[in-house]
Structure formats: structure tokens, C-alpha cells
Design a protein around this motif. Structure first.
Motif, PDB file in Angstrom:
ATOM      1  N   ILE A   1       0.860  -1.183   0.000  1.00 54.37           N
ATOM      2  CA  ILE A   1       0.000   0.000   0.000  1.00 54.37           C
ATOM      3  C   ILE A   1       0.897   1.234   0.000  1.00 54.37           C
ATOM      4  N   ILE A   2       0.807   2.008  -1.060  1.00 54.38           N
ATOM      5  CA  ILE A   2       1.671   3.186  -1.222  1.00 54.38           C
ATOM      6  C   ILE A   2       1.069   4.390  -0.509  1.00 54.38           C
ATOM      7  N   ASN A   3      -0.198   4.629  -0.718  1.00 52.91           N
ATOM      8  CA  ASN A   3      -0.891   5.696   0.015  1.00 52.91           C
ATOM      9  C   ASN A   3      -2.389   5.388   0.061  1.00 52.91           C
ATOM     10  N   TYR A   4      -3.059   6.007   1.004  1.00 50.24           N
ATOM     11  CA  TYR A   4      -4.492   5.793   1.194  1.00 50.24           C
ATOM     12  C   TYR A   4      -5.088   7.021   1.865  1.00 50.24           C
ATOM     13  N   ASP A   5      -6.379   7.179   1.741  1.00 49.74           N
ATOM     14  CA  ASP A   5      -7.097   8.274   2.371  1.00 49.74           C
ATOM     15  C   ASP A   5      -7.550   7.817   3.754  1.00 49.74           C
ATOM     16  N   PRO A   6      -6.995   8.391   4.847  1.00 54.63           N
ATOM     17  CA  PRO A   6      -7.347   7.925   6.193  1.00 54.63           C
ATOM     18  C   PRO A   6      -8.793   8.213   6.575  1.00 54.63           C
ATOM     19  N   ALA A   7      -9.459   9.116   5.867  1.00 58.64           N
ATOM     20  CA  ALA A   7     -10.876   9.359   6.138  1.00 58.64           C
ATOM     21  C   ALA A   7     -11.750   8.276   5.506  1.00 58.64           C
ATOM     22  N   TYR A   8     -11.190   7.594   4.527  1.00 56.51           N
ATOM     23  CA  TYR A   8     -11.919   6.571   3.778  1.00 56.51           C
ATOM     24  C   TYR A   8     -11.639   5.174   4.322  1.00 56.51           C
ATOM     25  N   TRP A   9     -10.396   4.973   4.801  1.00 56.31           N
ATOM     26  CA  TRP A   9      -9.945   3.674   5.280  1.00 56.31           C
ATOM     27  C   TRP A   9      -9.521   3.741   6.737  1.00 56.31           C
ATOM     28  N   GLU A  10      -9.732   2.668   7.451  1.00 60.73           N
ATOM     29  CA  GLU A  10      -9.186   2.485   8.797  1.00 60.73           C
ATOM     30  C   GLU A  10      -8.071   1.450   8.712  1.00 60.73           C
ATOM     31  N   VAL A  11      -6.895   1.765   9.263  1.00 63.62           N
ATOM     32  CA  VAL A  11      -5.772   0.821   9.272  1.00 63.62           C
ATOM     33  C   VAL A  11      -5.958  -0.124  10.451  1.00 63.62           C
ATOM     34  N   LEU A  12      -6.074  -1.423  10.165  1.00 63.26           N
ATOM     35  CA  LEU A  12      -6.241  -2.413  11.218  1.00 63.26           C
ATOM     36  C   LEU A  12      -4.909  -3.048  11.617  1.00 63.26           C
ATOM     37  N   VAL A  13      -4.023  -3.245  10.650  1.00 60.05           N
ATOM     38  CA  VAL A  13      -2.695  -3.806  10.910  1.00 60.05           C
ATOM     39  C   VAL A  13      -1.681  -2.997  10.122  1.00 60.05           C
ATOM     40  N   LYS A  14      -0.549  -2.685  10.760  1.00 59.22           N
ATOM     41  CA  LYS A  14       0.504  -1.941  10.080  1.00 59.22           C
ATOM     42  C   LYS A  14       1.849  -2.614  10.306  1.00 59.22           C
ATOM     43  N   GLU A  15       2.819  -2.307   9.431  1.00 60.54           N
ATOM     44  CA  GLU A  15       4.177  -2.798   9.612  1.00 60.54           C
ATOM     45  C   GLU A  15       4.812  -2.046  10.780  1.00 60.54           C
ATOM     46  N   THR A  16       5.425  -2.775  11.696  1.00 62.59           N
ATOM     47  CA  THR A  16       5.898  -2.174  12.937  1.00 62.59           C
ATOM     48  C   THR A  16       6.961  -1.110  12.717  1.00 62.59           C
ATOM     49  N   SER A  17       7.929  -1.383  11.867  1.00 63.10           N
ATOM     50  CA  SER A  17       9.059  -0.464  11.707  1.00 63.10           C
ATOM     51  C   SER A  17       8.733   0.743  10.842  1.00 63.10           C
ATOM     52  N   SER A  18       7.978   0.541   9.791  1.00 64.60           N
ATOM     53  CA  SER A  18       7.727   1.616   8.826  1.00 64.60           C
ATOM     54  C   SER A  18       6.365   2.274   8.981  1.00 64.60           C
ATOM     55  N   ASN A  19       5.473   1.640   9.740  1.00 60.44           N
ATOM     56  CA  ASN A  19       4.076   2.094   9.876  1.00 60.44           C
ATOM     57  C   ASN A  19       3.286   1.972   8.580  1.00 60.44           C
ATOM     58  N   ASP A  20       3.811   1.248   7.604  1.00 66.32           N
ATOM     59  CA  ASP A  20       3.062   1.024   6.365  1.00 66.32           C
ATOM     60  C   ASP A  20       1.815   0.192   6.670  1.00 66.32           C
ATOM     61  N   ALA A  21       0.707   0.540   6.038  1.00 65.66           N
ATOM     62  CA  ALA A  21      -0.538  -0.201   6.235  1.00 65.66           C
ATOM     63  C   ALA A  21      -0.438  -1.579   5.588  1.00 65.66           C
ATOM     64  N   LEU A  22      -0.865  -2.597   6.321  1.00 63.12           N
ATOM     65  CA  LEU A  22      -0.893  -3.966   5.817  1.00 63.12           C
ATOM     66  C   LEU A  22      -2.316  -4.506   5.684  1.00 63.12           C
ATOM     67  N   MET A  23      -3.229  -3.883   6.401  1.00 64.05           N
ATOM     68  CA  MET A  23      -4.625  -4.323   6.373  1.00 64.05           C
ATOM     69  C   MET A  23      -5.526  -3.113   6.564  1.00 64.05           C
ATOM     70  N   LEU A  24      -6.500  -2.966   5.674  1.00 67.09           N
ATOM     71  CA  LEU A  24      -7.392  -1.810   5.681  1.00 67.09           C
ATOM     72  C   LEU A  24      -8.854  -2.256   5.738  1.00 67.09           C
ATOM     73  N   ARG A  25      -9.689  -1.369   6.250  1.00 68.67           N
ATOM     74  CA  ARG A  25     -11.125  -1.555   6.192  1.00 68.67           C
ATOM     75  C   ARG A  25     -11.760  -0.222   5.841  1.00 68.67           C
ATOM     76  N   THR A  26     -12.738  -0.248   4.943  1.00 67.63           N
ATOM     77  CA  THR A  26     -13.426   0.995   4.612  1.00 67.63           C
ATOM     78  C   THR A  26     -14.100   1.552   5.848  1.00 67.63           C
ATOM     79  N   ASN A  27     -13.954   2.844   6.042  1.00 71.12           N
ATOM     80  CA  ASN A  27     -14.569   3.530   7.165  1.00 71.12           C
ATOM     81  C   ASN A  27     -15.789   4.322   6.714  1.00 71.12           C
TER      82      ASN A  27
END
Length: 392
Positions: A275-301
Motif C-alpha cells: 500500500i503506497i498511500n491511502y485516504d485515512p478518512a476513507y480507510w481504517e488501518v487495522l494492521v501496520k508494519e511495525t518499523s515503517s508504519n506502512d498499512a498492511l490491512m485496511l477496512r473501509t470507514n
């Protein structure tokens, strides 16, 4: 005589006032019995009794439709305070529209009643479908919980009448055969948008993000043609390399339901979707990579779609239940599904029809960059995927 006449006049006046309704009266005091409570304890389990279900909503109402609410812990256990008497206990996951169970129990004052495990199994209400993939087999995980899913094809996704029969659709990684179905994908993507906007829910894994944002068998760049999610809302590229990735559970609700907040995810195949980028108002991050904070799992909000036809989805046309947003005494809002008969009473107490977040009629989209294949080393990710199944 004058005193008697005056007394009669006063009685007549009081009678007239009460008949016109102009006098204010107070709510009758609640009886002592109505304030008595007891406890119900139990353990929420999957349909086959093999898997404890954490994060399930457990609730009931008193005669005035005040809610009594709790959630199951990571081991499926719960203790619910409830008003005395014969009560209906509701056990649900997600918003309650796809998985729910009702239990009748007699609550005794200042006593704890233990519910039998056979009563607290979570029942599948939804009609579930999956598209067979080259790498993933979410259907195997569904089966391990005791639930059922029907295999459908890309041709079925292109037929709105067929797609509309289901409440949930799982898109396994590698199910998108672009060279084979290229002419169908514009229609498939339109149908998926209609499906979610009208209450259906979707889970897509890894390469199948291309159903959401466009691309061929996968998505190798941002802003590609196709998809039904606006390009400004999500960009994913198939640039991930194989290896173990430390992950952090970013959702408190998910962490509580699972009983852990960190895990190692085995990306056992290269070229997975990052995941390169996402709209945080549109998606909720459920799981992220610990070191980079990159999103690994999203859910529509807040999924929305304009100019979409009103299309009955799955069980919705025959359901006698309504999804509502209810505020707990602690001012926390929860989304639950209740019998239609309860709706006007809950609305009178301030509840609203529809979920607490997102469009009132829309379903959800879950997307994981990691796989769900049952033969692979998915480790703790398996618990996450079980949560996804039950919370769509």
C-alpha cells in the motif's frame, strides 16, 4: 352549602383540566423490581464449537429499552449484567447483520446464570460466496469455523442478479484472470460498487486489490484504469518482497478480540501488493508494519458511491432485523442489529437507523496485503482472518 358548592366546582375544574391534557405529569416511578439485576455468563463459540470468538457484542434490553451491553474477551468469555426476569440475549459480531444468535434466559436477582455452550454458538445468517484463487483459500478458513460458502466465478460477478443473492463475497488472491475475462471487468467492477453501496461486504487479499482500484491480474502502479474505488482513495503496487514482516495491530477493538497486538506475518511469495498511500478518512488501518508504519490491512470507514441503483442484497429483502447506532450509558456508540419491533423504541431514546460510521446503507470492504492460504505459514494472521470473516 357554599362549601359543598365550592368543592364540587373544584372537582369539575380538575376533571376538565385532566381531560384537556394541559396539566404536566411526571413519569411513573420505576418499581424496585425493575431495578433488580443479575448476571449471565457464557462463552461465544463458532458454529462448530471449535473456535472461541472474541470481540462479540452481547446485549439485552429492559422493558424501557435501556440497553445492557458487554463484549466477549479473546477467549470468548463474557459476563453480562442484565435486568431480572425472562430476557432475550443477543450475541453478534460485526454489525450483527451477518452473524448473530439469540438466547432466552431467566435472570435472577443478584445471581449469576451460566449459559450452556450449545446456546452461545454464533450462527451464520449471511449468504457467503467466494471466487476461487490461485494462491489463497479463504473457503478453508470459513469451513474450519463451521460456516459455509458457495463458489462463484468472475462470470457470476458480472451478473448482478447472481451477485445480489449474497451478503458477503471473498475475493481470493489470484482469482482475477484478466486475459480470460478482460471484457467483463468493467461490468464486474460496476457491480461490486453497487453491491457494497447497497449493504454487501467484500474481502480481497493481495493481488485482488485490482478488483478495487483497477489493473490486470494485479496492480503495478497508481491510478490505473478500472476499479470502483477512486484513485485518490488508495494506491497499491506489487513491489513487496518475500520474507517475515513484523506487524502491529493498529485497531484497539481488533487487539482486544484477538488477545495480542503484535505478530510476524510471513510473506512467502514475492511481488505482493504494498500500500503506497491511502485516504485515512476513507480507510481504517487495522494492521501496520511495525518499523515503517506502512498499512498492511485496511477496512473501509466511510464507503460511498454516487448514482448507484437501489438493489436489494442477500438477506436484506426478507430480514426482520434492522442495523442501528446505539449510544451506551458511557456515551460510546455501537452498531448492532435489532428486531424491527424494537426500532421505534430505540429511536425514541436517541438511536439512529444505520451503522455508526459510514453511509447508512453501505457494507464494508476489508483488504489484506497478506495471504490467507490455509496451507501456508499464516500463523497469527489466521486469527485475524477469522475475525475478518465474522465481522464483515
Amino acid at each position: 352549602m357554599k362549601k359543598s358548592y365550592l368543592f364540587i366546582v373544584m372537582l369539575l375544574f380538575a376533571f376538565l383540566v385532566s381531560c384537556t391534557g394541559e396539566e404536566t405529569f411526571t413519569q411513573p416511578e420505576t418499581s424496585v423490581a425493575a431495578l433488580q439485576t443479575g448476571k449471565l455468563s457464557g462463552k461465544v463459540m463458532s458454529q462448530n464449537g471449535n473456535k472461541p470468538i472474541g470481540g462479540a457484542s452481547v446485549f439485552t434490553f429492559d422493558d424501557q429499552y435501556k440497553i445492557y451491553y458487554t463484549t466477549s474477551d479473546a477467549s470468548g468469555n463474557f459476563i453480562l449484567d442484565a435486568p431480572v426476569g425472562n430476557q432475550t440475549i443477543y450475541i453478534q459480531t460485526g454489525n450483527g447483520s451477518n452473524f448473530r444468535t439469540e438466547v432466552t434466559a431467566t435472570v435472577k436477582n443478584n445471581e449469576t446464570v451460566n449459559l450452556d455452550a450449545s446456546q452461545t454458538k454464533l450462527t451464520q445468517v449471511a449468504k457467503i460466496a467466494y471466487v476461487k484463487g490461485s494462491y489463497d483459500k479463504i473457503e478453508d478458513i470459513i469451513q474450519t469455523l463451521g460456516y459455509t460458502a458457495t463458489e462463484i466465478t468472475n462470470a457470476d460477478l458480472a451478473n448482478m442478479n447472481t451477485l445480489a443473492q449474497y451478503d458477503i463475497v471473498f475475493l481470493n488472491c489470484g482469482s482475477r484472470k484478466y486475459s480470460q475475462y478482460a471484457s467483463l471487468y468493467p461490468l464486474i467492477e460496476t457491480n461490486l460498487g453497487i453491491f457494497v453501496a447497497n449493504g454487501g461486504s467484500i474481502y480481497a487479499s493481495d493481488w485482488d486489490v485490482s478488483y478495487l482500484v483497477g489493473g490486470n491480474d494485479n496492480t503495478n502502479n497508481c491510478s490505473l484504469a478500472g476499479g470502483f474505488i477512486p484513485d485518490t482513495k488508495l494506491c497499491s503496487k506489487n513491489t513487496g518482497s518475500s520474507g517475515m514482516v513484523p506487524g502491529t495491530i493498529n485497531s484497539p477493538a481488533l487487539a482486544t478480540a484477538l488477545g495480542f497486538n503484535t505478530l510476524n506475518i510471513d510473506y512467502d511469495l514475492g511481488a505482493w501488493q504494498k500500500i503506497i498511500n491511502y485516504d485515512p478518512a476513507y480507510w481504517e488501518v487495522l494492521v501496520k508494519e511495525t518499523s515503517s508504519n506502512d498499512a498492511l490491512m485496511l477496512r473501509t470507514n466511510h464507503f460511498t458511491s454516487t448514482n448507484v441503483p437501489n438493489t436489494p442484497i442477500g438477506n436484506a429483502p426478507t430480514s426482520q432485523f434492522v442495523t442501528m447506532c446505539v449510544t451506551l450509558p458511557s456515551n460510546v456508540q455501537i452498531t448492532i442489529t435489532v428486531p424491527q419491533a424494537a426500532v421505534p423504541f430505540l429511536v425514541a431514546l436517541g438511536a439512529t437507523v444505520g451503522p455508526c460510521s459510514g453511509a447508512s446503507n453501505s457494507g464494508y470492504i476489508y483488504y489484506t496485503t497478506f495471504h490467507n492460504h490455509a496451507t501456508g505459514n499464516i500463523g497469527n494472521a489466521g486469527s485475524i482472518l477469522q475475525y475478518v470473516i465474522l465481522n464483515l
